[in-house]
Design an enzyme around this catalytic site. Structure first.
Site, PDB file in Angstrom:
ATOM      1  N   GLU A   1       0.712  -1.235   0.020  1.00 50.68           N
ATOM      2  CA  GLU A   1       0.059   0.023   0.089  1.00 50.68           C
ATOM      3  C   GLU A   1       0.907   1.063  -0.022  1.00 50.68           C
ATOM      4  O   GLU A   1       1.568   1.376   0.822  1.00 50.68           O
ATOM      5  CB  GLU A   1      -0.931  -0.098   1.193  1.00 50.68           C
ATOM      6  CG  GLU A   1      -1.692  -1.212   1.175  1.00 50.68           C
ATOM      7  CD  GLU A   1      -2.163  -1.919   2.678  1.00 50.68           C
ATOM      8  OE1 GLU A   1      -2.122  -0.985   3.682  1.00 50.68           O
ATOM      9  OE2 GLU A   1      -2.782  -2.813   2.891  1.00 50.68           O
TER      10      GLU A   1
ATOM     11  N   HIS B   1      -0.579   0.964  15.731  1.00 48.25           N
ATOM     12  CA  HIS B   1       0.343   1.145  14.953  1.00 48.25           C
ATOM     13  C   HIS B   1       1.790   1.398  15.726  1.00 48.25           C
ATOM     14  O   HIS B   1       2.634   2.096  15.263  1.00 48.25           O
ATOM     15  CB  HIS B   1       0.214   2.679  14.360  1.00 48.25           C
ATOM     16  CG  HIS B   1      -1.104   2.697  13.150  1.00 48.25           C
ATOM     17  ND1 HIS B   1      -2.515   2.490  13.580  1.00 48.25           N
ATOM     18  CD2 HIS B   1      -1.287   3.133  12.222  1.00 48.25           C
ATOM     19  CE1 HIS B   1      -3.130   2.603  12.620  1.00 48.25           C
ATOM     20  NE2 HIS B   1      -2.321   2.688  11.713  1.00 48.25           N
TER      21      HIS B   1
ATOM     22  N   ILE C   1      -0.069  -7.066  10.470  1.00 52.17           N
ATOM     23  CA  ILE C   1       0.263  -8.335  10.159  1.00 52.17           C
ATOM     24  C   ILE C   1      -0.991  -9.428  10.428  1.00 52.17           C
ATOM     25  O   ILE C   1      -1.287 -10.196  10.039  1.00 52.17           O
ATOM     26  CB  ILE C   1       1.362  -9.150  11.053  1.00 52.17           C
ATOM     27  CG1 ILE C   1       1.625 -10.477  10.568  1.00 52.17           C
ATOM     28  CG2 ILE C   1       1.091  -8.929  12.495  1.00 52.17           C
ATOM     29  CD1 ILE C   1       3.227 -10.821  11.458  1.00 52.17           C
TER      30      ILE C   1
ATOM     31  N   GLU D   1      -4.306  -6.689   2.922  1.00 56.65           N
ATOM     32  CA  GLU D   1      -2.797  -6.986   3.447  1.00 56.65           C
ATOM     33  C   GLU D   1      -2.532  -8.629   3.043  1.00 56.65           C
ATOM     34  O   GLU D   1      -1.438  -9.231   2.723  1.00 56.65           O
ATOM     35  CB  GLU D   1      -2.725  -6.988   4.760  1.00 56.65           C
ATOM     36  CG  GLU D   1      -2.322  -5.528   5.269  1.00 56.65           C
ATOM     37  CD  GLU D   1      -3.424  -4.447   5.217  1.00 56.65           C
ATOM     38  OE1 GLU D   1      -4.550  -5.066   5.229  1.00 56.65           O
ATOM     39  OE2 GLU D   1      -3.257  -3.416   5.384  1.00 56.65           O
TER      40      GLU D   1
ATOM     41  N   PHE E   1       2.531  -0.543   8.555  1.00 51.55           N
ATOM     42  CA  PHE E   1       2.611  -0.861   9.993  1.00 51.55           C
ATOM     43  C   PHE E   1       2.597  -2.205  10.296  1.00 51.55           C
ATOM     44  O   PHE E   1       1.661  -3.147   9.829  1.00 51.55           O
ATOM     45  CB  PHE E   1       1.665   0.038  10.963  1.00 51.55           C
ATOM     46  CG  PHE E   1       1.963   1.586  10.724  1.00 51.55           C
ATOM     47  CD1 PHE E   1       2.586   2.258  11.700  1.00 51.55           C
ATOM     48  CD2 PHE E   1       1.540   2.404   9.589  1.00 51.55           C
ATOM     49  CE1 PHE E   1       2.681   3.499  11.671  1.00 51.55           C
ATOM     50  CE2 PHE E   1       1.562   3.424   9.578  1.00 51.55           C
ATOM     51  CZ  PHE E   1       2.416   4.261  10.626  1.00 51.55           C
TER      52      PHE E   1
END
Lengths: 323, 348
Positions: B42, B152, B110, B83, B106
């Site tokens: 991104e 974050h 995940i 993601e 960031f």
């Protein structure tokens, strides 16, 4: 005749091999020769073969937990597969993968995948590699009506459209996600309409009809190969067995499977069609039946005689290329 | 050629580079050298499809700035906010002839992609009997100090270190960042590359040429004999600061920066503890089942008889990362806490 005899014989042999492989897996599982749990795809053979029959080893497929048929259709060795399913060291993945993780990179088989919806994002990657390297190869992911509801699949479909990837999304809608009916789990009225909503051509076909499925997929794979982006094909089909071998299938109606085996058997439908059209002779297919039975028998005998992995050498290897 | 005590091998022309620039250099040169290296994520370029500036971001911290104008959108690929699809595409492409560098922005993100990392990319080689390789890098920015709040600012390195099949790299300075990124791209296994967001402007002398730092080899930014301090990522900076203060008091600290936490340079840590007999581990992650407790366990198991005092772990508390500056400052291990721990193991 719209199809070459050789093509029809190959298609029949491949479907028949899947059928007998799966039926034999059930037997071997019940006989205690298969560790863990196994999902078989008998009843869905026409889709696997229609999707893979024109693909080369350089074209990549990603499969599902119900992946034996896709492997066979893509050219994986049934002996190596049976050994893998039985956890032997000479299996396709040295016995480290098992039924749900059979892969054969040399055959363009990027792996069965035990995470529902795990495959399509990866297949996008294969498609991205083909596009970036300019190889003209394509990628194809198998999905079910269950994985159709996973966010990973939504993400993969959108990204495939955004990046115009050569990726064919095949949805085998066998009516059940494990034991939950598709007409409950799919919140939309039509999966194909939903697929079209992602901005790609989408079509629904009768997945028990090899020819209808093949024709739709031919257009989809040609689009991908010509750089025109992804397509989604939903193929309606029937699962002859349970979610896993041993599933009592209490969620299915009385005689549902019996009737499906009688009326919606894609192999039988294929045979009837090619005989009625005069494309193949019953004797040719009967001869294939015999050869397939010999192949499967040998695969099982070889697998049962194959060595087991040795924890001293095999447990710790193949985690990393270097560490 | 000069070899510094901190394992830095300096040859040829050098420049003072920031951590950000060093990573950018590594990416650019590897992309020039190898056409199979691609970047996706991104805003790795930014501005795709818009009417404004091209390469509007170059990554939200500017790490990939300028790469898309040089290599084009075919190799520096802006993706939708997806993601799982980013990581999946990288893993699938890595198995089919590319060397993708995927950015998670960031590293907290995940979560929405984790299956593709730990169930897919990390396990391919093993599940497939050694017949596949997945040469991919996953970049992410970690750590607190930006007042960026709980979603974050996490470290999360211990979570990925736990997973067999992944390598985990945590550079603490620009020199290491460049050499480790070069190695990460050339490596044939999936590599998690964690950049601490507070260090992007930190600068040091960096060779202009490409060099690869092998994984699993610790650096020794300070050498000493009284106490071993193992620190990673931004905590190395604080460990060095503490060591320099203590040096003035006549306390000599052996500061070890493992640089990669998977593989981990066990021997460097054990050999140091053999000399000092005292160990302080500084880790910005949560304390439970973390890198600090892992290193403690390794030393307790293999170096117990060298120890003259209990091992001390200086970590974040077992809470999410707070937002308010007072709270976040109290959360991140401080130089004072490191000093206190060292004095404590010395019988303070």
């Amino acid at each position: 005749m719209p199809y070459q005899t050789d093509f029809l014989l190959r298609a029949y042999r491949s479907m028949k091999t899947i059928r007998e492989f799966e039926e034999r897996c059930v037997k071997e599982f019940e006989g205690g020769n298969v560790p863990g749990f196994t999902h078989v795809s008998n009843g869905q053979e026409a889709i696997a073969v229609a999707a893979c029959i024109d693909l080369s080893d350089k074209d990549i497929i990603g499969s599902t937990h119900r992946g034996h048929g896709h492997c066979i259709a893509k050219g994986c060795d049934v002996g190596g597969m049976m050994k893998e399913i039985m956890g032997r060291s000479t299996g396709l993945c040295k016995g480290k993968g098992g039924s749900m993780h059979i892969a054969d990179i040399d055959k363009g088989m990027l792996g069965a995948n035990a995470i529902v919806g795990g495959g399509p994002p990866l297949v996008n990657g294969a498609a991205l590699a083909a596009k970036t390297l300019g190889t003209k190869n394509i990628a194809l992911s198998f999905n079910g009506d269950g994985s159709a509801n996973q966010g990973t699949v939504f993400e993969a479909m959108n990204l495939a459209v955004v990046l115009k990837l050569p990726h064919v999304f095949v949805y085998e809608n066998n009516g059940y996600a494990e034991g939950t009916a598709a007409n409950y789990g799919l919140g939309c009225e039509s999966l194909t309409v939903r697929n079209a909503g992602f901005g790609m051509p989408a079509e629904c076909v009768d997945g028990t009809d090899f020819f209808a499925t093949y024709e739709a997929l031919k257009i989809a794979t040609e689009r991908a190969r010509n750089g025109e982006g992804p397509t989604a094909i939903e193929a309606m089909c029937v699962r002859f067995d349970g979610h896993f071998i041993g599933d009592p299938q209490l969620y299915r109606g009385k005689d549902e499977v019996k009737l499906a085996r009688k009326n919606q058997d894609c192999l039988k439908i294929f045979r009837d069609r090619v005989i009625a059209e005069g494309w193949l002779k019953a004797a040719d297919m009967n001869a294939i039946d015999k050869e397939v039975m010999v192949d499967i028998e040998k695969a099982v005998a070889d697998a049962l005689a194959a060595p087991h992995p040795d924890p001293a050498t095999d447990l710790m290897s193949d985690v990393y290329c270097t560490y | 050629m000069t070899t510094h005590s901190n394992n830095r091998i300096i040859t040829g022309k050098t420049s003072i580079k920031t951590y950000r620039e060093a990573i950018n250099d590594a990416l650019r040169e590897e992309m020039r050298r190898d056409p199979t290296v691609i970047i996706l994520g991104e805003e790795v370029s930014g501005g795709a499809g818009g009417n404004g500036q091209d390469d509007a971001y170059g990554g939200v911290f500017g790490v990939t700035k300028g790469l898309q104008p040089e290599f084009g959108r075919g190799r520096v690929i802006d993706t939708p906010i997806s993601e799982a699809a980013i990581i999946g595409a990288a893993a699938g492409a890595a198995n089919n002839g590319l060397r993708p560098v995927a950015e998670l922005m960031f590293f907290d993100f995940i979560g929405v992609s984790f299956d593709q990392i730990f169930n897919q990319a990390a396990k391919f080689r093993y599940m497939f009997g050694g017949k596949s390789k997945t040469p991919m890098v996953i970049r992410g920015t970690v750590g607190g100090g930006w007042r960026a709040g709980a979603q974050h600012s996490s470290m999360l390195h211990s979570i990925v270190t736990h997973i067999a099949g992944l390598k985990v790299v945590m550079p603490s300075n620009a020199y290491d960042a460049k050499g480790l990124m070069v190695q990460a791209i050339r490596d044939d296994d999936p590599v998690i590359f964690l950049e601490h967001k507070i260090m992007y402007d930190n600068a040091c002398e960096v060779p202009d040429e490409q060099y690869a730092i092998p994984f699993g080899e610790a650096a020794f930014p300070r050498q000493g004999t009284d106490v071993t301090i193992v620190a990673i990522s931004n905590m190395v900076t604080r460990a060095i600061e503490a060591a320099d203060i203590l040096a003035k008091e006549g306390i000599s600290c052996d500061v070890i920066d493992p640089r990669t936490v998977s593989p981990l340079d066990h021997e460097a840590i054990l050999e140091s503890v053999e000399v000092t007999g005292r160990l302080v581990i500084v880790d910005e992650g949560n304390p439970r089942c973390g890198l600090a407790s892992d290193i403690s366990a390794i030393v307790a198991e293999r170096g117990f008889y060298s120890l003259k005092a209990p091992i001390r772990m200086v970590t974040a508390p077992h809470t999410p990362v707070p937002f308010a500056p007072e709270l976040e400052d109290a959360y991140i291990p401080s130089v004072e806490k490191v000093l206190a721990a060292v004095r404590d193991v010395l019988g303070g």
